[in-house]
Design a protein around this motif. Structure first.
Motif, PDB file in Angstrom:
ATOM      1  N   GLN A   1       0.799  -1.225   0.000  1.00  0.00           N
ATOM      2  CA  GLN A   1       0.000   0.000   0.000  1.00  0.00           C
ATOM      3  C   GLN A   1       0.834   1.280   0.000  1.00  0.00           C
ATOM      4  O   GLN A   1       0.279   2.379  -0.009  1.00  0.00           O
ATOM      5  CB  GLN A   1      -0.931   0.008   1.213  1.00  0.00           C
ATOM      6  CG  GLN A   1      -1.872  -1.185   1.264  1.00  0.00           C
ATOM      7  CD  GLN A   1      -2.727  -1.312   0.017  1.00  0.00           C
ATOM      8  OE1 GLN A   1      -3.320  -0.344  -0.429  1.00  0.00           O
ATOM      9  NE2 GLN A   1      -2.774  -2.501  -0.556  1.00  0.00           N
ATOM     10  N   VAL A   2       2.158   1.162   0.011  1.00  0.00           N
ATOM     11  CA  VAL A   2       3.016   2.344   0.089  1.00  0.00           C
ATOM     12  C   VAL A   2       3.000   3.108  -1.236  1.00  0.00           C
ATOM     13  O   VAL A   2       3.121   2.519  -2.315  1.00  0.00           O
ATOM     14  CB  VAL A   2       4.473   1.965   0.463  1.00  0.00           C
ATOM     15  CG1 VAL A   2       5.373   3.192   0.478  1.00  0.00           C
ATOM     16  CG2 VAL A   2       4.507   1.264   1.814  1.00  0.00           C
ATOM     17  N   THR A   3       2.827   4.421  -1.130  1.00  0.00           N
ATOM     18  CA  THR A   3       2.882   5.308  -2.291  1.00  0.00           C
ATOM     19  C   THR A   3       3.764   6.501  -1.940  1.00  0.00           C
ATOM     20  O   THR A   3       4.208   6.640  -0.802  1.00  0.00           O
ATOM     21  CB  THR A   3       1.481   5.812  -2.688  1.00  0.00           C
ATOM     22  OG1 THR A   3       0.930   6.535  -1.585  1.00  0.00           O
ATOM     23  CG2 THR A   3       0.564   4.663  -3.096  1.00  0.00           C
ATOM     24  N   GLY A   4       3.974   7.361  -2.890  1.00  0.00           N
ATOM     25  CA  GLY A   4       4.755   8.570  -2.647  1.00  0.00           C
ATOM     26  C   GLY A   4       5.705   8.852  -3.784  1.00  0.00           C
ATOM     27  O   GLY A   4       5.502   8.375  -4.909  1.00  0.00           O
ATOM     28  N   ASP A   5       6.751   9.614  -3.478  1.00  0.00           N
ATOM     29  CA  ASP A   5       7.696   9.983  -4.523  1.00  0.00           C
ATOM     30  C   ASP A   5       9.054  10.344  -3.946  1.00  0.00           C
ATOM     31  O   ASP A   5       9.228  10.434  -2.737  1.00  0.00           O
ATOM     32  CB  ASP A   5       7.149  11.153  -5.362  1.00  0.00           C
ATOM     33  CG  ASP A   5       6.785  12.362  -4.516  1.00  0.00           C
ATOM     34  OD1 ASP A   5       7.504  12.697  -3.555  1.00  0.00           O
ATOM     35  OD2 ASP A   5       5.752  12.986  -4.817  1.00  0.00           O
ATOM     36  N   VAL A   6       9.987  10.514  -4.863  1.00  0.00           N
ATOM     37  CA  VAL A   6      11.335  10.980  -4.544  1.00  0.00           C
ATOM     38  C   VAL A   6      11.542  12.278  -5.295  1.00  0.00           C
ATOM     39  O   VAL A   6      11.230  12.379  -6.485  1.00  0.00           O
ATOM     40  CB  VAL A   6      12.409   9.961  -4.989  1.00  0.00           C
ATOM     41  CG1 VAL A   6      13.806  10.488  -4.721  1.00  0.00           C
ATOM     42  CG2 VAL A   6      12.200   8.615  -4.327  1.00  0.00           C
ATOM     43  N   VAL A   7      12.052  13.278  -4.597  1.00  0.00           N
ATOM     44  CA  VAL A   7      12.418  14.556  -5.194  1.00  0.00           C
ATOM     45  C   VAL A   7      13.934  14.646  -5.060  1.00  0.00           C
ATOM     46  O   VAL A   7      14.460  14.549  -3.949  1.00  0.00           O
ATOM     47  CB  VAL A   7      11.731  15.731  -4.459  1.00  0.00           C
ATOM     48  CG1 VAL A   7      12.229  17.069  -4.985  1.00  0.00           C
ATOM     49  CG2 VAL A   7      10.223  15.620  -4.572  1.00  0.00           C
ATOM     50  N   TRP A   8      14.637  14.804  -6.179  1.00  0.00           N
ATOM     51  CA  TRP A   8      16.112  14.831  -6.137  1.00  0.00           C
ATOM     52  C   TRP A   8      16.651  15.869  -7.116  1.00  0.00           C
ATOM     53  O   TRP A   8      16.238  15.913  -8.269  1.00  0.00           O
ATOM     54  CB  TRP A   8      16.705  13.470  -6.476  1.00  0.00           C
ATOM     55  CG  TRP A   8      18.201  13.492  -6.519  1.00  0.00           C
ATOM     56  CD1 TRP A   8      18.991  13.488  -7.629  1.00  0.00           C
ATOM     57  CD2 TRP A   8      19.100  13.555  -5.400  1.00  0.00           C
ATOM     58  NE1 TRP A   8      20.317  13.533  -7.266  1.00  0.00           N
ATOM     59  CE2 TRP A   8      20.412  13.573  -5.905  1.00  0.00           C
ATOM     60  CE3 TRP A   8      18.904  13.598  -4.019  1.00  0.00           C
ATOM     61  CZ2 TRP A   8      21.529  13.635  -5.078  1.00  0.00           C
ATOM     62  CZ3 TRP A   8      20.021  13.652  -3.204  1.00  0.00           C
ATOM     63  CH2 TRP A   8      21.307  13.662  -3.725  1.00  0.00           C
ATOM     64  N   ASN A   9      17.575  16.674  -6.626  1.00  0.00           N
ATOM     65  CA  ASN A   9      18.261  17.644  -7.478  1.00  0.00           C
ATOM     66  C   ASN A   9      19.743  17.297  -7.458  1.00  0.00           C
ATOM     67  O   ASN A   9      20.403  17.433  -6.430  1.00  0.00           O
ATOM     68  CB  ASN A   9      18.027  19.072  -6.981  1.00  0.00           C
ATOM     69  CG  ASN A   9      18.632  20.088  -7.922  1.00  0.00           C
ATOM     70  OD1 ASN A   9      19.842  20.191  -8.039  1.00  0.00           O
ATOM     71  ND2 ASN A   9      17.776  20.845  -8.609  1.00  0.00           N
ATOM     72  N   ASN A  10      20.242  16.824  -8.589  1.00  0.00           N
ATOM     73  CA  ASN A  10      21.627  16.368  -8.682  1.00  0.00           C
ATOM     74  C   ASN A  10      22.617  17.518  -8.507  1.00  0.00           C
ATOM     75  O   ASN A  10      23.649  17.358  -7.858  1.00  0.00           O
ATOM     76  CB  ASN A  10      21.842  15.665 -10.021  1.00  0.00           C
ATOM     77  CG  ASN A  10      22.779  14.502  -9.891  1.00  0.00           C
ATOM     78  OD1 ASN A  10      22.677  13.731  -8.943  1.00  0.00           O
ATOM     79  ND2 ASN A  10      23.684  14.370 -10.838  1.00  0.00           N
ATOM     80  N   ARG A  11      22.304  18.666  -9.068  1.00  0.00           N
ATOM     81  CA  ARG A  11      23.202  19.819  -8.954  1.00  0.00           C
ATOM     82  C   ARG A  11      23.379  20.222  -7.496  1.00  0.00           C
ATOM     83  O   ARG A  11      24.487  20.501  -7.048  1.00  0.00           O
ATOM     84  CB  ARG A  11      22.635  20.995  -9.772  1.00  0.00           C
ATOM     85  CG  ARG A  11      23.422  22.302  -9.675  1.00  0.00           C
ATOM     86  CD  ARG A  11      22.774  23.416 -10.497  1.00  0.00           C
ATOM     87  NE  ARG A  11      21.345  23.540 -10.324  1.00  0.00           N
ATOM     88  CZ  ARG A  11      20.737  24.134  -9.282  1.00  0.00           C
ATOM     89  NH1 ARG A  11      21.445  24.652  -8.313  1.00  0.00           N
ATOM     90  NH2 ARG A  11      19.418  24.202  -9.222  1.00  0.00           N
ATOM     91  N   ARG A  12      22.292  20.220  -6.745  1.00  0.00           N
ATOM     92  CA  ARG A  12      22.350  20.610  -5.328  1.00  0.00           C
ATOM     93  C   ARG A  12      22.684  19.443  -4.403  1.00  0.00           C
ATOM     94  O   ARG A  12      22.926  19.642  -3.219  1.00  0.00           O
ATOM     95  CB  ARG A  12      21.019  21.236  -4.903  1.00  0.00           C
ATOM     96  CG  ARG A  12      20.843  22.616  -5.531  1.00  0.00           C
ATOM     97  CD  ARG A  12      19.539  23.276  -5.197  1.00  0.00           C
ATOM     98  NE  ARG A  12      19.303  23.393  -3.758  1.00  0.00           N
ATOM     99  CZ  ARG A  12      18.297  24.061  -3.243  1.00  0.00           C
ATOM    100  NH1 ARG A  12      17.424  24.665  -4.024  1.00  0.00           N
ATOM    101  NH2 ARG A  12      18.139  24.117  -1.942  1.00  0.00           N
ATOM    102  N   GLN A  13      22.643  18.208  -4.952  1.00  0.00           N
ATOM    103  CA  GLN A  13      22.871  17.001  -4.146  1.00  0.00           C
ATOM    104  C   GLN A  13      21.934  17.005  -2.933  1.00  0.00           C
ATOM    105  O   GLN A  13      22.321  16.776  -1.797  1.00  0.00           O
ATOM    106  CB  GLN A  13      24.333  16.899  -3.697  1.00  0.00           C
ATOM    107  CG  GLN A  13      25.317  16.687  -4.824  1.00  0.00           C
ATOM    108  CD  GLN A  13      25.210  15.293  -5.435  1.00  0.00           C
ATOM    109  OE1 GLN A  13      25.478  14.296  -4.784  1.00  0.00           O
ATOM    110  NE2 GLN A  13      24.799  15.232  -6.702  1.00  0.00           N
ATOM    111  N   GLN A  14      20.666  17.265  -3.233  1.00  0.00           N
ATOM    112  CA  GLN A  14      19.662  17.396  -2.181  1.00  0.00           C
ATOM    113  C   GLN A  14      18.366  16.757  -2.646  1.00  0.00           C
ATOM    114  O   GLN A  14      18.022  16.810  -3.828  1.00  0.00           O
ATOM    115  CB  GLN A  14      19.431  18.880  -1.877  1.00  0.00           C
ATOM    116  CG  GLN A  14      18.439  19.152  -0.794  1.00  0.00           C
ATOM    117  CD  GLN A  14      18.227  20.646  -0.576  1.00  0.00           C
ATOM    118  OE1 GLN A  14      18.764  21.484  -1.301  1.00  0.00           O
ATOM    119  NE2 GLN A  14      17.437  20.983   0.409  1.00  0.00           N
TER     120      GLN A  14
END
Length: 153
Positions: A48-61
């Motif tokens: 039942q797990v949902t969601g997302d990943v937010v990633w900015n490679n330039r900021r490494q965040q």
């Protein structure tokens, strides 16, 4: 939405919570930020797990958003994020360990990459011993491929 790995005594929003939401939103608004959804999990107890990943490679965040993630007992097990980056190394990059408090429908977790990420191909979560491990034996509980393109400016 709970954004801390420890519950707040008052049960209300904290300055830390507000800051994480604002920082995630700011990162999502940057043109070169990757936002990718978790694949539908097949591991028992995590379907039942949902969601997302937010990633900015330039900021490494980046940030994980997890809804429906089972709570863990931090004395027995912690969740650990892995960033798959074959251009950097054959082993995934440790993205940090985290806890999900009981009774929380949704959590936001800041990514704590231990090494610089060059070109992420996927993000994965495992269950590990408290404090995490250097190399995981799996299984992968939840996976998000880094397939969506950064949004144009």
């Amino acid at each position: 939405v709970v954004l801390r790995t420890d519950p707040t005594p008052s049960g209300g929003a904290t300055v830390e919570t507000t800051n994480i939401v604002a920082q995630r939103t700011e990162l999502m608004n940057e043109a070169d930020t990757l936002v990718t959804a978790w694949n539908a999990p097949s591991e028992a107890g995590y379907e039942q797990v949902t969601g997302d990943v937010v990633w900015n490679n330039r900021r490494q965040q980046g940030y994980l958003r997890l809804a429906g993630m089972p709570a863990n007992d931090a004395q027995q097990m912690q969740y650990q994020l892995w960033i798959v980056d074959p251009d950097r190394d054959r082993n995934p990059v440790d993205g940090g360990v985290f806890n999900v408090p009981a009774g929380q429908r949704e959590v936001l977790i800041p990514i704590d990459a231990k090494l610089a990420v060059v070109d992420p191909k996927a993000f994965a979560i495992t269950a590990e011993q408290p404090g995490g491990v250097v190399v995981s034996a799996g299984p992968l509980l939840i996976v998000a491929p880094a397939t969506s393109e950064p949004r144009p400016t």
